[in-house]
Design an enzyme around this catalytic site. Structure first.
Site, PDB file in Angstrom:
ATOM      1  CG  HIS A  17      -1.762   1.200   1.371  1.00 48.70           C
ATOM      2  ND1 HIS A  17      -3.045   1.258   0.891  1.00 48.70           N
ATOM      3  CD2 HIS A  17      -1.512   2.417   1.936  1.00 48.70           C
ATOM      4  CE1 HIS A  17      -3.550   2.449   1.143  1.00 48.70           C
ATOM      5  NE2 HIS A  17      -2.644   3.169   1.784  1.00 48.70           N
ATOM      6  CD  GLU A  18       1.767   3.577   3.738  1.00 51.51           C
ATOM      7  OE1 GLU A  18       2.059   4.641   3.157  1.00 51.51           O
ATOM      8  OE2 GLU A  18       0.738   3.453   4.420  1.00 51.51           O
ATOM      9  CG  HIS A  21       0.334   6.246  -0.577  1.00 52.96           C
ATOM     10  ND1 HIS A  21      -0.723   6.816  -1.252  1.00 52.96           N
ATOM     11  CD2 HIS A  21      -0.210   5.596   0.487  1.00 52.96           C
ATOM     12  CE1 HIS A  21      -1.856   6.525  -0.635  1.00 52.96           C
ATOM     13  NE2 HIS A  21      -1.577   5.773   0.409  1.00 52.96           N
TER      14      HIS A  21
END
Length: 352
Positions: A17-18, A21
């Site tokens: 997920h990170e 980003h």
């Protein structure tokens, strides 16, 4: 061993997920100050370039700290060229969406692996037959195997349900019985049933249930992409529907599960085998993606909401609005976390 596997799975999902980003931020020239897996005290850190990569003590979370962006204090901004808040709103939206998108992508890839390795499904073999049902009247018997419906080959029981619901008028069933194939004509009836949320609904039925026998279905290279896409969409729809039912009051807040439930279920899946673990990890990944897109300040969805407002109105929300809404968002999230952990502990202590 199961608990360790659960922690590794959660850490991997958070990392992915990170990473979404991070990659989007770097693509648009935003400086990433910290890339952390976990929260709390840093147990390992290394600076590469101008970014500090670290592992923190509590592995159940993670974050990407971008220059000019702080979830805890939305008023902290930077006006340098490599700052997050100096980028156009549409670029910020892409950076924010990239995290949840990474979770959907990961789920899709995991479902490809699951479909390639083989999925256990109910065989299209008939078990119980309801009396006075269309199937009973047509002469269907227990242990009949459904081979074809309306000219379409049937691989698993879920195909039977799909064709019955999509049918218009009568069904032509080809069944295998004692080594021979017979053709039967059946007209489905609309009957009531109780769905997984306890609601009474109606659907087409012919009055049959699966025998419980299982088969393993593996998908070829030309079909596994479609399987993975369908499973990702189904998982997303299930989670969105569950959230809707929770808001409507159909599902009790007592059903909310937290990190303890996730660890417990993941541990059980790891013991069931790699296919079960991959399937559950994909479902949790979709769940993480969907929840992060909710329009709650402090989540990606909340930040997307603020940036969408700026994109439409050509002006950013005031600091007072940002601060108050972000505080309210954190309070809501912490309350939900506390409730879910309480539910987990209650279920454990009551043996449920």
């Amino acid at each position: 061993m199961g608990t360790l596997t659960s922690i590794l799975v959660l850490s991997f999902l958070i990392f992915f997920h990170e990473l979404g980003h991070f990659l989007a931020a770097r693509f648009f020239g935003v400086h990433v100050e910290v890339f952390s897996i976990g929260f709390g005290k840093k147990v390992f850190s290394k600076v590469v370039g101008n970014t500090q990569y670290c592992l923190s003590l509590i592995p159940l979370g993670g974050y990407v700290q971008m220059k000019g962006q702080d979830d805890m204090d939305p008023t902290k901004v930077s006006y340098d060229q490599d700052s997050y808040n100096t980028k156009a709103p549409w670029k910020r939206i892409i950076i924010l969406f990239a995290g949840p998108f990474a979770n959907f992508l990961l789920a899709f890839l995991l479902f490809i692996a699951v479909g390639s390795m083989g999925v256990n499904k109910y065989a299209p073999i008939i078990g119980k037959i309801s009396e006075n049902s269309p199937a009973f009247e047509a002469g269907i018997q227990e242990n009949d195997r459904i081979v074809m419906i309306n000219g379409v080959l049937i691989e698993a029981w879920e195909d039977v349900s799909t064709h019955i619901q999509e049918s218009v008028g009568k069904l032509e069933l080809k069944i295998e019985r004692a080594g021979s194939v017979q053709t039967l004509i059946i007209t489905p009836k609309i009957n009531e049933y109780q769905n997984m949320f306890g609601e009474i609904k109606q659907k087409k039925m012919i009055g049959i249930a699966p025998s419980g026998k299982m088969i393993e279905v593996s998908y070829s290279a030309d079909k596994v992409i479609g399987f993975a896409y369908d499973q990702t969409i189904k998982a997303t729809t299930l989670i969105l529907t569950s959230l809707q039912k929770l808001v409507e009051g159909v599902v009790s807040p007592k059903e909310l599960g937290g990190i303890i439930s996730i660890v417990q279920v993941t541990s059980e899946a790891s013991e069931a085998g790699i296919v079960a673990l991959f399937a559950l990890t994909a479902l949790i990944s979709v769940n993480l993606g969907v929840l992060n897109l909710l329009p709650i300040p402090a989540l990606d969805g909340g930040h997307i909401m603020f940036n969408a407002y700026e994109l439409i109105t050509k002006k950013a929300p005031s600091e007072r609005v940002l601060t108050s809404m972000t505080t309210a968002g954190w309070l809501l999230l912490l309350s939900l976390m506390a409730l879910s952990i309480f539910n987990d502990i209650y279920r454990l202590t009551n043996g449920n």
